[in-house]
Design a protein around this motif. Structure first.
Motif, PDB file in Angstrom:
ATOM      1  N   PRO A 205      15.456  -3.599 -13.848  1.00 46.20           N
ATOM      2  CA  PRO A 205      14.498  -2.332 -13.950  1.00 46.20           C
ATOM      3  C   PRO A 205      14.406  -1.928 -14.971  1.00 46.20           C
ATOM      4  O   PRO A 205      15.021  -1.898 -16.156  1.00 46.20           O
ATOM      5  CB  PRO A 205      15.102  -1.201 -12.612  1.00 46.20           C
ATOM      6  N   GLN A 206      12.700  -0.787 -14.667  1.00 45.85           N
ATOM      7  CA  GLN A 206      11.653   0.043 -16.125  1.00 45.85           C
ATOM      8  C   GLN A 206      13.074   0.869 -16.838  1.00 45.85           C
ATOM      9  O   GLN A 206      13.785   1.029 -17.433  1.00 45.85           O
ATOM     10  CB  GLN A 206      10.862   0.249 -15.225  1.00 45.85           C
ATOM     11  N   ASN A 207      13.565   1.827 -15.336  1.00 47.36           N
ATOM     12  CA  ASN A 207      14.677   2.296 -15.390  1.00 47.36           C
ATOM     13  C   ASN A 207      16.299   1.678 -15.816  1.00 47.36           C
ATOM     14  O   ASN A 207      16.591   0.957 -15.213  1.00 47.36           O
ATOM     15  CB  ASN A 207      14.775   3.482 -14.581  1.00 47.36           C
TER      16      ASN A 207
ATOM     17  N   LYS B  89       0.580  -1.445  -0.043  1.00 43.77           N
ATOM     18  CA  LYS B  89      -0.249  -0.311  -0.068  1.00 43.77           C
ATOM     19  C   LYS B  89       0.560   1.265   0.219  1.00 43.77           C
ATOM     20  O   LYS B  89       1.749   1.225   1.274  1.00 43.77           O
ATOM     21  CB  LYS B  89      -1.056  -0.428   1.450  1.00 43.77           C
ATOM     22  N   PHE B  90       0.917   2.331  -0.824  1.00 41.54           N
ATOM     23  CA  PHE B  90       0.709   3.535  -0.595  1.00 41.54           C
ATOM     24  C   PHE B  90      -0.157   4.503   0.232  1.00 41.54           C
ATOM     25  O   PHE B  90      -1.080   4.982  -1.032  1.00 41.54           O
ATOM     26  CB  PHE B  90       1.347   3.824  -1.882  1.00 41.54           C
ATOM     27  N   ASP B  91      -0.549   4.704   1.766  1.00 38.91           N
ATOM     28  CA  ASP B  91      -1.193   5.258   1.978  1.00 38.91           C
ATOM     29  C   ASP B  91      -2.620   4.959   1.272  1.00 38.91           C
ATOM     30  O   ASP B  91      -2.720   3.937   1.977  1.00 38.91           O
ATOM     31  CB  ASP B  91      -1.213   6.497   1.722  1.00 38.91           C
ATOM     32  N   ASP B  92      -3.204   5.287   0.419  1.00 39.31           N
ATOM     33  CA  ASP B  92      -4.293   4.696   0.739  1.00 39.31           C
ATOM     34  C   ASP B  92      -4.013   3.503  -0.721  1.00 39.31           C
ATOM     35  O   ASP B  92      -5.312   2.996  -0.923  1.00 39.31           O
ATOM     36  CB  ASP B  92      -5.640   5.471   0.642  1.00 39.31           C
ATOM     37  N   LEU B  93      -3.300   3.914  -0.990  1.00 42.33           N
ATOM     38  CA  LEU B  93      -3.872   3.123  -2.672  1.00 42.33           C
ATOM     39  C   LEU B  93      -3.022   1.744  -2.379  1.00 42.33           C
ATOM     40  O   LEU B  93      -1.938   1.658  -2.084  1.00 42.33           O
ATOM     41  CB  LEU B  93      -2.333   3.847  -3.541  1.00 42.33           C
ATOM     42  N   VAL B  94      -3.427   0.825  -2.615  1.00 38.48           N
ATOM     43  CA  VAL B  94      -3.524  -0.553  -2.356  1.00 38.48           C
ATOM     44  C   VAL B  94      -2.601  -1.278  -4.317  1.00 38.48           C
ATOM     45  O   VAL B  94      -3.192  -1.151  -4.757  1.00 38.48           O
ATOM     46  CB  VAL B  94      -4.336  -1.887  -2.227  1.00 38.48           C
ATOM     47  N   ALA B  95      -1.501  -0.859  -4.017  1.00 39.06           N
ATOM     48  CA  ALA B  95      -0.595  -1.154  -5.556  1.00 39.06           C
ATOM     49  C   ALA B  95      -0.938  -2.486  -5.446  1.00 39.06           C
ATOM     50  O   ALA B  95      -0.813  -2.762  -6.991  1.00 39.06           O
ATOM     51  CB  ALA B  95       0.685  -0.033  -5.835  1.00 39.06           C
ATOM     52  N   VAL B  96      -0.208  -3.306  -4.811  1.00 35.85           N
ATOM     53  CA  VAL B  96      -0.088  -4.765  -4.778  1.00 35.85           C
ATOM     54  C   VAL B  96      -1.488  -5.682  -3.990  1.00 35.85           C
ATOM     55  O   VAL B  96      -1.556  -5.143  -3.075  1.00 35.85           O
ATOM     56  CB  VAL B  96       0.590  -4.821  -4.830  1.00 35.85           C
TER      57      VAL B  96
ATOM     58  N   GLY C 162      -0.517  -6.636 -17.848  1.00 34.15           N
ATOM     59  CA  GLY C 162      -1.016  -5.720 -17.052  1.00 34.15           C
ATOM     60  C   GLY C 162      -0.733  -4.429 -18.004  1.00 34.15           C
ATOM     61  O   GLY C 162       0.449  -3.302 -18.073  1.00 34.15           O
ATOM     62  N   PRO C 163      -1.858  -3.339 -17.560  1.00 33.43           N
ATOM     63  CA  PRO C 163      -1.704  -1.806 -17.890  1.00 33.43           C
ATOM     64  C   PRO C 163      -0.878  -1.157 -16.720  1.00 33.43           C
ATOM     65  O   PRO C 163      -0.418  -1.701 -15.789  1.00 33.43           O
ATOM     66  CB  PRO C 163      -3.269  -1.772 -17.562  1.00 33.43           C
ATOM     67  N   ASN C 164      -0.405  -0.177 -17.644  1.00 37.79           N
ATOM     68  CA  ASN C 164       0.529   0.597 -16.662  1.00 37.79           C
ATOM     69  C   ASN C 164      -0.327   1.279 -15.392  1.00 37.79           C
ATOM     70  O   ASN C 164      -2.019   1.316 -15.243  1.00 37.79           O
ATOM     71  CB  ASN C 164       0.289   2.199 -17.001  1.00 37.79           C
ATOM     72  N   GLY C 165       1.001   0.805 -14.409  1.00 36.38           N
ATOM     73  CA  GLY C 165      -0.135   1.258 -12.556  1.00 36.38           C
ATOM     74  C   GLY C 165      -1.184  -0.602 -12.778  1.00 36.38           C
ATOM     75  O   GLY C 165      -1.675  -0.198 -11.565  1.00 36.38           O
ATOM     76  N   ALA C 166      -0.699  -1.389 -12.649  1.00 33.81           N
ATOM     77  CA  ALA C 166      -1.099  -2.448 -12.059  1.00 33.81           C
ATOM     78  C   ALA C 166      -0.656  -2.899 -11.059  1.00 33.81           C
ATOM     79  O   ALA C 166      -1.228  -3.625 -10.587  1.00 33.81           O
ATOM     80  CB  ALA C 166      -1.501  -3.486 -13.590  1.00 33.81           C
ATOM     81  N   GLY C 167       0.242  -2.594 -11.135  1.00 31.96           N
ATOM     82  CA  GLY C 167       1.923  -2.238  -9.961  1.00 31.96           C
ATOM     83  C   GLY C 167       2.517  -3.981 -10.547  1.00 31.96           C
ATOM     84  O   GLY C 167       2.817  -4.579  -9.068  1.00 31.96           O
ATOM     85  N   LYS C 168       3.086  -4.026 -11.673  1.00 35.50           N
ATOM     86  CA  LYS C 168       4.022  -5.174 -11.718  1.00 35.50           C
ATOM     87  C   LYS C 168       5.457  -4.519 -11.376  1.00 35.50           C
ATOM     88  O   LYS C 168       5.870  -5.464 -10.748  1.00 35.50           O
ATOM     89  CB  LYS C 168       3.815  -5.090 -13.718  1.00 35.50           C
ATOM     90  N   THR C 169       5.633  -3.237 -11.977  1.00 40.91           N
ATOM     91  CA  THR C 169       6.927  -2.919 -10.639  1.00 40.91           C
ATOM     92  C   THR C 169       7.178  -2.442  -9.565  1.00 40.91           C
ATOM     93  O   THR C 169       8.355  -3.139  -9.105  1.00 40.91           O
ATOM     94  CB  THR C 169       7.041  -1.283 -11.356  1.00 40.91           C
ATOM     95  N   THR C 170       5.431  -3.070  -8.918  1.00 37.27           N
ATOM     96  CA  THR C 170       6.141  -2.105  -7.254  1.00 37.27           C
ATOM     97  C   THR C 170       6.181  -4.431  -6.964  1.00 37.27           C
ATOM     98  O   THR C 170       6.990  -4.064  -6.078  1.00 37.27           O
ATOM     99  CB  THR C 170       4.805  -1.972  -6.772  1.00 37.27           C
ATOM    100  N   ILE C 171       5.333  -5.262  -7.421  1.00 37.23           N
ATOM    101  CA  ILE C 171       5.551  -6.557  -7.526  1.00 37.23           C
ATOM    102  C   ILE C 171       7.210  -6.850  -7.245  1.00 37.23           C
ATOM    103  O   ILE C 171       8.122  -7.482  -7.089  1.00 37.23           O
ATOM    104  CB  ILE C 171       5.134  -7.440  -8.255  1.00 37.23           C
TER     105      ILE C 171
HETATM  106  N1  LIG Z   1       6.756   5.524  -4.656  1.00 35.43           N
HETATM  107  C1  LIG Z   1       5.350   5.225  -5.003  1.00 35.43           C
HETATM  108  N2  LIG Z   1       4.450   5.519  -4.511  1.00 35.43           N
HETATM  109  C2  LIG Z   1       3.316   6.028  -3.918  1.00 35.43           C
HETATM  110  N3  LIG Z   1       2.402   5.408  -5.151  1.00 35.43           N
HETATM  111  C3  LIG Z   1       2.947   4.591  -6.144  1.00 35.43           C
HETATM  112  C4  LIG Z   1       4.830   4.379  -5.898  1.00 35.43           C
HETATM  113  N4  LIG Z   1       5.050   3.204  -6.844  1.00 35.43           N
HETATM  114  C5  LIG Z   1       3.892   3.445  -7.291  1.00 35.43           C
HETATM  115  N5  LIG Z   1       2.850   3.374  -6.755  1.00 35.43           N
HETATM  116  C6  LIG Z   1       1.906   3.735  -7.542  1.00 35.43           C
HETATM  117  O1  LIG Z   1       1.383   2.615  -7.876  1.00 35.43           O
HETATM  118  C7  LIG Z   1       0.104   1.250  -8.456  1.00 35.43           C
HETATM  119  C8  LIG Z   1       1.415   0.635  -9.554  1.00 35.43           C
HETATM  120  O2  LIG Z   1       2.547   1.444  -9.860  1.00 35.43           O
HETATM  121  P1  LIG Z   1       3.274   0.009 -10.666  1.00 35.43           P
HETATM  122  O3  LIG Z   1       3.868  -1.122  -9.912  1.00 35.43           O
HETATM  123  O4  LIG Z   1       4.669   1.048 -10.898  1.00 35.43           O
HETATM  124  O5  LIG Z   1       2.503   0.153 -12.166  1.00 35.43           O
HETATM  125  P2  LIG Z   1       3.509  -0.539 -13.768  1.00 35.43           P
HETATM  126  O6  LIG Z   1       4.564  -1.520 -13.226  1.00 35.43           O
HETATM  127  O7  LIG Z   1       1.967  -1.817 -13.090  1.00 35.43           O
HETATM  128  O8  LIG Z   1       2.567   0.402 -14.253  1.00 35.43           O
HETATM  129  C9  LIG Z   1      -0.188   3.211  -9.696  1.00 35.43           C
HETATM  130  O9  LIG Z   1      -1.501   3.738  -9.613  1.00 35.43           O
HETATM  131  C10 LIG Z   1       1.639   3.756  -9.644  1.00 35.43           C
HETATM  132  O10 LIG Z   1       0.779   4.960  -9.005  1.00 35.43           O
END
Ligand SMILES: Nc1ncnc2c1ncn2[C@@H]1O[C@H](COP(=O)(O)OP(=O)(O)O)[C@@H](O)[C@H]1O
Ligand SMILES: [Mg+2]
Lengths: 255, 340
Positions: free
Chosen positions: B113-115, B43-50, B67-76
């Motif tokens: 990584p992505q970058n 979770k990032f504050d209220d946002l459940v990313a994964v 998955g589409p952008n913002g799906a949570g792939k990078t976070t995983i």
């Molecule tokens: N460091 C962070 N702080 C706040 N929100 C984040 C952070 N990293 C990712 N997010 C949010 O988490 C969600 C998933 O992001 P991400 O894992 O980058 O998706 P993907 O790689 O699938 O495009 C998105 O809504 C993104 O905005």
């Protein structure tokens, strides 16, 4: 694979980059004292100041503090900016933390590299000052590298913490100036602490930068070995500074 | 390098059952599962990313997170690589806990990584040797390993180049080379081809496939369905932090019931008439119209085409059948398109 190897790899790379851009790194260490000697020399000439010790000019009196300022600024700004740029303006930091190196090792390596750079810049400033100002070199000067390293470590810890915490260059620049100028100016850079009113002396003597400048003067102006108390004070404060810097670093880097 | 027997073993796994069942009770041989996610949540504050992802990734294959952008792939990926801590749940990589045994995990996986995680202050070779030293590779082995990874990524000519002199595709390959320096057992690639021209993209695909053939387990994320389809042995489709479908590309497409899409270009004035004529017909589902285009799913090509051509021959301008793609699967499951 050992921890010390990884720390050394980071320090080695930091020093490589330092020497790669040595010309710009070294300009501050050279130009700052030259500029100060020049302006102070013109402004004050041979003016006599009654509280100055026998045979010591005012320009010579402020030199230890100026050299210390080079050491302090290098520790703070170099460590801080290297950290901040790596983290905020490049992707290299992600590349570093994806290796098995731990946050402790990175923090320590960055601080050690900052310490070595402070030491080198301090020695360069020292040599520059010797060219222009007549100081008597004595055997106790052997203490100077130790003193530079201790003070460089002290401010590298603060620089690392701020460089990790802050996100923009101007924030770090402003904060560094707000920190370093008051601390050195109230650390007796331009005056003798003994000349201050007594209640103010208490405050000034609680400032670690006062200890740094005092210790420098003892060695550089009087050839004294008697800086143990100051050194002990500086090193003792380095412990919480290092632990604080590392914990902040760990908290901010992996979250 | 892993032996290829592990790879062929994976290839004989029965489809969908066992490894892919996300039931904690399913009996698993740890040896076959390289990565196991267990209610992994960020979770990032209220946002459940994964959002509580359970997943098992078998050894020796290419596994895609699509998955589409913002799906949570990078976070995983960041959590698996120890760059980010889970809010709850956890995961193991090669049996190692990603939180408690981070350093050990990092030394056995390679992450792209992505970058482009390259240090611009040092050149290509120095980037690789710095990485090698941080991985504790003995000094005597570093140069030969550098030669090996540069050859593999076709960057030998750039050995002493500055990072700023490399093209986008070369930087991407150098990051792959870096991730290969310490001979990882698992290679994780986050959007390896995003932003690359078709030629560089193809090169990355070839490299990824040849790595899989050496026995390395590969996990990649992508938002290109054709990439997932072409490269991956198994795919997890991820949306809003949840894995919503799992299987081989064929299995996923089969979820659409072996149907085929029929796309007809019609005279505009005939469009609605034709659509109405399809209502209730057993061979047409999900009829949609857009402009002069009419599209529906069918499992009886012959009946569908005959219907159109027998009754509306003058209105039909073109007629086309298309195999369903992963994109169709995604649309079917989410009601949205994969691309933003
Ligand atoms: N460091 C962070 N702080 C706040 N929100 C984040 C952070 N990293 C990712 N997010 C949010 O988490 C969600 C998933 O992001 P991400 O894992 O980058 O998706 P993907 O790689 O699938 O495009 C998105 O809504 C993104 O905005
Ligand atoms: Mg991403």
């Amino acid at each position: 694979m050992s921890s010390s190897h990884r720390i050394w790899a980071i320090v080695e790379k930091e020093m490589y980059v330092y020497f790669k851009y040595f010309h710009s790194e070294v300009s501050f260490a050279v130009l700052f004292p030259v500029f100060m000697i020049w302006t102070m020399g013109i402004g004050l000439g041979e003016a006599t100041i009654d509280w100055l010790p026998e045979g010591i000019s005012y320009v010579a009196f402020i030199m230890p503090g100026l050299i210390m300022m080079t050491v302090i600024s290098t520790g703070f700004f170099n460590t801080g900016f290297v950290m901040m740029f790596e983290k905020e303006y490049s992707d290299a930091f992600d590349g570093l933390i994806q290796t098995p190196v731990t946050t402790e090792e990175i923090a320590l390596a960055k601080i050690v590299a900052g310490t070595v750079k402070s030491l080198i810049n301090g020695l360069i400033s020292m040599v520059v000052v010797l060219v222009f100002v007549d100081l008597t070199v004595t055997s106790s000067w052997i203490l100077l590298p130790v003193l530079f390293a201790a003070c460089g470590f002290f401010f590298s810890c603060i620089g690392l913490a701020m460089g990790t915490w802050l996100k923009r260059g101007y924030q770090l620049g402003t904060l560094g100036n707000l920190l370093i100028f008051p601390l050195t100016f109230f650390g007796g850079l331009f005056f003798a602490v003994s000349e201050l009113p007594e209640n103010l002396q208490v405050v000034v003597n609680a400032n670690p930068v006062t200890w740094m400048i005092t210790a420098m003067r003892e060695v550089v102006l009087y050839g004294s070995w008697d800086v143990g108390l100051e050194m002990l004070g500086i090193l003792l404060i380095c412990i919480p500074l290092y632990l604080g810097a590392w914990r902040l670093f760990r908290k901010l880097v992996v979250n | 390098m892993k032996s290829s027997t592990l790879f062929s073993h994976t290839a004989t796994l029965p489809p969908t059952q066992g490894l892919y069942a996300a039931h904690p009770s399913a009996p698993q041989m740890d040896d076959d599962v390289v990565i196991r996610l267990d209610g992994l949540t960020k979770k990032f504050d209220d946002l459940v990313a994964v959002d509580g992802v359970d997943l098992e990734i078998p050894r020796g294959e290419i596994f895609g997170l699509l998955g589409p952008n913002g799906a949570g792939k990078t976070t995983i990926i960041r959590m698996l690589g120890g760059l980010s801590l889970p809010t709850s749940g956890g995961a193991t990589v090669l049996g190692l806990d990603i939180v408690k045994e981070t350093s050990e995990v990092k030394s056995r996986i390679g992450v792209v990584p992505q970058n482009n995680v390259l240090d611009r202050d040092i050149n290509v070779r120095q980037n690789l040797s710095y990485h090698a030293k941080l991985h504790g590779i003995p000094a005597g082995d570093i140069e030969s390993k550098i030669d090996e990874v540069l050859t593999f990524t076709e960057l030998t000519a750039k050995r002493d180049a500055k990072i700023d002199e490399l093209s986008g595709g070369m930087k991407r390959r150098l990051v792959v080379a870096k991730a290969m320096m310490h001979s990882p057992e698992v290679l994780i690639l986050d959007e390896p081809t995003t932003g690359l021209d078709p030629q560089s993209r193809r090169l990355v695909w070839d490299k990824v496939m040849s790595l899989r053939d050496t026995g390395i387990t590969i996990i990649l994320t992508t938002h290109y369905m054709d990439e997932a389809d072409a490269l991956c042995d198994h795919i997890g489709i991820i949306d809003h932090g949840k894995v919503i479908a799992l299987g081989t590309p064929e299995e996923l497409k089969a979820k659409l019931g072996h149907e085929i899409l029929l796309i007809a270009q019609l005279k505009v004035e005939a469009r609605d008439r034709v659509r109405e004529s399809l209502e209730g017909k057993p061979f047409a589902y999900d009829v949609t119209v857009e402009g002069n285009k009419l599209q529906f799913r069918t499992d009886d090509k012959k009946a569908a085409a005959t219907h159109l051509l027998a009754h509306y021959a003058d209105d039909v301008e073109t007629l086309q059948f298309r195999e369903p793609t992963l994109e169709d699967v995604f649309i079917e499951m989410t009601g949205r398109e994969l691309r933003e």
